[in-house]
Enzyme design. Structure first.
Site, PDB file in Angstrom:
ATOM      1  N   CYS A   1       0.844  -1.203   0.000  1.00 15.98           N
ATOM      2  CA  CYS A   1       0.000   0.000   0.000  1.00 15.98           C
ATOM      3  C   CYS A   1       0.881   1.255   0.000  1.00 15.98           C
ATOM      4  CB  CYS A   1      -0.985  -0.045   1.168  1.00 15.98           C
ATOM      5  SG  CYS A   1      -2.372   1.106   0.985  1.00 15.98           S
TER       6      CYS A   1
ATOM      7  N   HIS B   1      -3.414  -5.611   0.909  1.00 17.52           N
ATOM      8  CA  HIS B   1      -2.737  -5.843   2.185  1.00 17.52           C
ATOM      9  C   HIS B   1      -2.672  -7.330   2.547  1.00 17.52           C
ATOM     10  CE1 HIS B   1      -2.470  -1.704   3.903  1.00 17.52           C
ATOM     11  NE2 HIS B   1      -3.450  -1.471   3.047  1.00 17.52           N
TER      12      HIS B   1
ATOM     13  N   GLU C   1      -0.891  -8.564   4.952  1.00 20.54           N
ATOM     14  CA  GLU C   1      -0.788  -8.679   6.411  1.00 20.54           C
ATOM     15  C   GLU C   1      -2.155  -8.612   7.087  1.00 20.54           C
ATOM     16  OE1 GLU C   1      -1.057  -4.252   5.967  1.00 20.54           O
ATOM     17  OE2 GLU C   1      -0.354  -5.961   4.785  1.00 20.54           O
TER      18      GLU C   1
END
Length: 225
Positions: A85, A202, A204
């Site tokens: 990002c 994302h 994560e």
């Protein structure tokens, strides 16, 4: 050996990245950018957020921070680097990968789960998947539209450096499935030597089943390979 998660003023996904890496068995620690890069990191993450408040343009100021020169040197030596990002914006601004990220075609901040088609499953970042496989990751950005000129895009295609494209749940790459208007629906790409990867979604945030899926683990496992 430990993965260094670089924290800039305005970063807000650095703790998420450390937790997610720990979930896949990779030791990680946050590193404040002014403290410099530790000696011999086993990997580097440029996390999401709003470094320097996205002044000038997203990632522009962080991409010129002194620590980024050390990140660039580490990448040249084969240390894996992942930009997510805002970290992807920083990576492009720093010249770690070609192209740039700019304002979404909708001109709005978008936060949703999207589908991605794996374009090249032969890289460390994608080897947990099959080519053509469809995975789901969340996005949360206002400047996530990937832009690149035709010549550089052709080079990425020829060298199989496009990692993911936005698609629908059946793997079809269509304008409707492209959430931000990215050129050729590119959602993630890698450097020429494959040691650096940048992606707008994302991984994560997709490592725990109770939070919507675990597809992000496949990306993060690259640090353990």
């Amino acid at each position: 050996m430990t993965v260094s998660v670089i924290q800039f003023g305005g970063s807000n996904c650095d703790r998420d990245a450390v937790r997610a890496l720990d979930a896949v068995g990779v030791a990680a620690e946050r590193v404040w950018h002014e403290d410099g890069l530790p000696d011999d990191p086993s990997g580097i993450v440029l996390p999401g957020g709003f470094s320097y408040g996205d002044y000038l343009r997203a990632g522009a100021m962080a991409g010129r921070a002194p620590i980024v020169e050390a990140v660039r040197d580490a990448a040249r030596e084969g240390v894996p680097v992942l930009g997510v990002c805002n970290g992807a914006q920083v990576g492009c601004e720093a010249g770690l990968t070609p192209g740039a990220f700019t304002t979404n075609a909708s001109a709005r901040f978008q936060c949703e789960h999207v589908h991605l088609r794996v374009e090249n499953a032969e890289t460390p970042w994608t080897c947990a998947f099959e080519a053509g496989e469809v995975i789901s990751l969340p996005i949360a950005h206002g400047e996530g539209r990937f832009e690149i000129n035709e010549e550089e895009l052709a080079t990425l295609d020829d060298e199989d450096r496009i990692l993911f494209r936005y698609c629908d749940e059946d793997g079809n790459v269509t304008p409707a499935a492209n959430p931000n208007g990215s050129t050729d629906a590119v959602a993630g790409l890698c450097s020429e030597n494959e040691d650096v990867a940048v992606l707008m979604p994302h991984p994560e945030r997709a490592t725990l089943p109770e939070l919507g899926g675990t597809d992000g683990r496949g990306v993060l496992r690259a640090f353990a390979e």
